[in-house]
Write a protein that holds these residues in place. Structure first.
Motif, mmCIF file in Angstrom:
data_model
loop_
_atom_site.group_PDB
_atom_site.id
_atom_site.type_symbol
_atom_site.label_atom_id
_atom_site.label_comp_id
_atom_site.label_asym_id
_atom_site.label_seq_id
_atom_site.Cartn_x
_atom_site.Cartn_y
_atom_site.Cartn_z
ATOM 1 N N ASN A 16 -1.887 5.147 -14.278
ATOM 2 C CA ASN A 16 -1.449 5.764 -13.026
ATOM 3 C C ASN A 16 -2.566 5.703 -11.976
ATOM 4 O O ASN A 16 -2.346 5.332 -10.820
ATOM 5 N N ASP A 17 -3.786 6.042 -12.374
ATOM 6 C CA ASP A 17 -4.919 5.992 -11.442
ATOM 7 C C ASP A 17 -5.203 4.569 -10.983
ATOM 8 O O ASP A 17 -5.491 4.328 -9.797
ATOM 9 N N ASP A 18 -5.135 3.608 -11.924
ATOM 10 C CA ASP A 18 -5.336 2.203 -11.550
ATOM 11 C C ASP A 18 -4.312 1.773 -10.510
ATOM 12 O O ASP A 18 -4.630 1.083 -9.532
ATOM 13 N N PHE A 19 -3.046 2.184 -10.729
ATOM 14 C CA PHE A 19 -1.961 1.800 -9.826
ATOM 15 C C PHE A 19 -2.244 2.295 -8.407
ATOM 16 O O PHE A 19 -2.119 1.545 -7.437
ATOM 17 N N LYS A 20 -2.630 3.556 -8.278
ATOM 18 C CA LYS A 20 -2.914 4.116 -6.956
ATOM 19 C C LYS A 20 -4.074 3.380 -6.283
ATOM 20 O O LYS A 20 -4.062 3.140 -5.074
ATOM 21 N N ARG A 21 -5.050 2.997 -7.080
ATOM 22 C CA ARG A 21 -6.230 2.352 -6.505
ATOM 23 C C ARG A 21 -5.938 0.925 -6.070
ATOM 24 O O ARG A 21 -6.411 0.480 -5.020
ATOM 25 N N ILE A 22 -5.148 0.177 -6.855
ATOM 26 C CA ILE A 22 -4.861 -1.195 -6.440
ATOM 27 C C ILE A 22 -3.917 -1.216 -5.242
ATOM 28 O O ILE A 22 -3.933 -2.165 -4.444
ATOM 29 N N CYS A 23 -3.086 -0.156 -5.086
ATOM 30 C CA CYS A 23 -2.278 -0.062 -3.865
ATOM 31 C C CYS A 23 -3.177 0.135 -2.652
ATOM 32 O O CYS A 23 -2.930 -0.424 -1.578
ATOM 33 N N THR A 24 -4.231 0.914 -2.815
ATOM 34 C CA THR A 24 -5.177 1.136 -1.726
ATOM 35 C C THR A 24 -5.914 -0.143 -1.359
ATOM 36 O O THR A 24 -6.288 -0.350 -0.203
ATOM 37 N N MET A 25 -6.107 -1.030 -2.318
ATOM 38 C CA MET A 25 -6.813 -2.292 -2.063
ATOM 39 C C MET A 25 -5.966 -3.313 -1.323
ATOM 40 O O MET A 25 -6.439 -4.403 -1.031
ATOM 41 N N ASN A 26 -4.717 -2.979 -1.007
ATOM 42 C CA ASN A 26 -3.827 -3.956 -0.394
ATOM 43 C C ASN A 26 -4.029 -4.133 1.096
ATOM 44 O O ASN A 26 -3.371 -4.958 1.707
ATOM 45 N N GLN B 269 0.820 -1.221 0.000
ATOM 46 C CA GLN B 269 0.000 0.000 0.000
ATOM 47 C C GLN B 269 0.850 1.266 0.000
ATOM 48 O O GLN B 269 0.347 2.363 -0.264
ATOM 49 N N LEU B 270 2.157 1.120 0.268
ATOM 50 C CA LEU B 270 3.058 2.272 0.274
ATOM 51 C C LEU B 270 3.788 2.454 -1.055
ATOM 52 O O LEU B 270 4.662 3.319 -1.161
ATOM 53 N N CYS B 271 3.456 1.654 -2.051
ATOM 54 C CA CYS B 271 4.079 1.805 -3.368
ATOM 55 C C CYS B 271 3.637 3.122 -4.020
ATOM 56 O O CYS B 271 2.524 3.600 -3.791
ATOM 57 N N GLN B 272 4.530 3.673 -4.855
ATOM 58 C CA GLN B 272 4.222 4.902 -5.570
ATOM 59 C C GLN B 272 4.565 4.709 -7.045
ATOM 60 O O GLN B 272 5.593 4.121 -7.382
#
Length: 357
Positions: free
Chosen positions: A293-303, A273-276
């Motif tokens: 980019n938006d997908d990446f931020k959202r799947i990090c939040t799903m972790n 979840q701390l990935c950027q």
């Protein structure tokens, strides 16, 4: 209560300060504890130090304190410092300071957007991520299996904290004395194992601790690792710290590819979840499978664990991109569960050795 007794009870007693201590080491404590209660304070004002608010300094001596005396003042950058050298940035922004990416809150997404994201995660996981990760022994056991407990190795622990993993690695190598240890962490930690590493063996083992953010570390300019066979490892490397570590190692590997300077990498993965996005090393992989980019931020939040099933898939999507990044740069790579999930839910490790020609 009689009036006279009540007035005596309510009467504020005068504050009597103890004399300043003879031991200079106690002065800091005396100032903090008693300066605020001094009924007749000195006209010279004391203020918190801007570099470290745990101590105070006379306001009229602040400039001198910051320039010459404060132990927390910034130090000159060493030769191996290169700002953002291990971040995946465009050339136009490679020299600028990084801005922390804005966090995404899934609750702010519409139902249609969230449903689409969940469907995409299931698709990416099902079609691009292998499912047959192996469960084997501990990190040190894998180092032995890959023949990385070498007597002549330069062991680099990224995000080392106290350096405990390096200490037990040194014990596992036993009495061989031609190895060296580089410990990297941006934070200063108490209770370090550096001395234990240095003094374990027949002679003193070279140990260097580098206090620096991994994103700025240029290994090619660090004399300590020059002409060495590097074994890089970490037992707890959060989110983007893993990504900039891989970028750092690959950058160094490319510069010295004919010499095979890196003979092994073992990193226990965690805290996705701390990935950027701007630090993720395999941007091409994301583009190839359709992650924006938006997908990446959202799947990090799903972790987060509260979304365990979907979060598991998100983690493996990111981890497989890391695996492919190392494969594309000359390594044989495997993802292995090194402990049971009952011991830790963050139980997957990335392990790599140079590909044999």
């Amino acid at each position: 209560m009689p009036k006279e007794q009540k007035q005596k009870y309510l009467k504020k007693e005068e504050v009597t300060l103890p004399p300043p201590p003879d031991n200079p080491r106690q002065c800091h404590f005396w100032v903090k504890q008693h300066l605020a209660s001094d009924p007749n304070p000195n006209q010279r004002e004391r203020i918190p130090c801007p570099y470290d608010t745990s101590h105070t300094v006379y306001k009229d001596e602040l400039e001198k304190h910051l320039a010459q005396k404060c132990n927390s003042r910034p130090q000159p950058n060493p030769p191996y410092f290169s700002l953002n050298v291990n971040c995946t940035l465009s050339s136009s922004s490679a020299s600028s300071e990084l801005v922390i990416e804005e966090k995404v809150t899934l609750s702010e997404l519409s139902k249609e957007t969230l449903d689409s994201l969940i469907n995409n995660v299931n698709y990416w996981f099902q079609n691009f991520v292998p499912k047959n990760f192996e469960t084997l022994a501990s990190l040190l056991g894998h180092m032995a299996r890959l023949k990385l407990l070498r007597p002549d190795g330069c062991f680099i622990e990224f995000g080392c904290g106290k350096g405990e993993l390096s200490y037990f690695t040194k014990l596992a190598i036993k009495d061989e004395d031609n190895n060296r240890f580089l410990l990297i962490d941006r934070k200063n930690t108490r209770g370090k194992f550096d001395a234990g590493i240095r003094d374990t063996g027949l002679s003193k083992t070279p140990v260097l601790r580098v206090g620096m953010d991994i994103k700025d570390l240029d290994l090619s300019k660090l004399d300590f690792v020059k002409d060495s066979k590097i074994i890089a490892y970490s037992k707890h490397l959060c989110g983007s710290a893993t990504d900039v570590t891989l970028k750092s190692l690959v950058n160094y590997f490319k510069l010295n590819k004919n010499e095979n300077p890196i003979i092994g990498i073992i990193i226990a993965l965690c805290c996705h979840q701390l990935c950027q996005y701007h630090m993720y090393p395999n941007r091409q992989y994301l583009e190839d499978i359709g992650i924006t980019n938006d997908d990446f931020k959202r799947i990090c939040t799903m972790n987060y664990p509260s979304r365990e099933a979907l979060g598991y898939k998100c983690k493996r999507i990111l981890d497989y991109g890391r695996l492919k990044y190392l494969q594309e740069n000359g390594f044989d790579v495997e993802l292995i569960y090194y402990v049971e999930s009952s011991t830790s839910l963050e139980n997957l490790a990335l392990m790599a050795v140079p590909r044999k020609n």
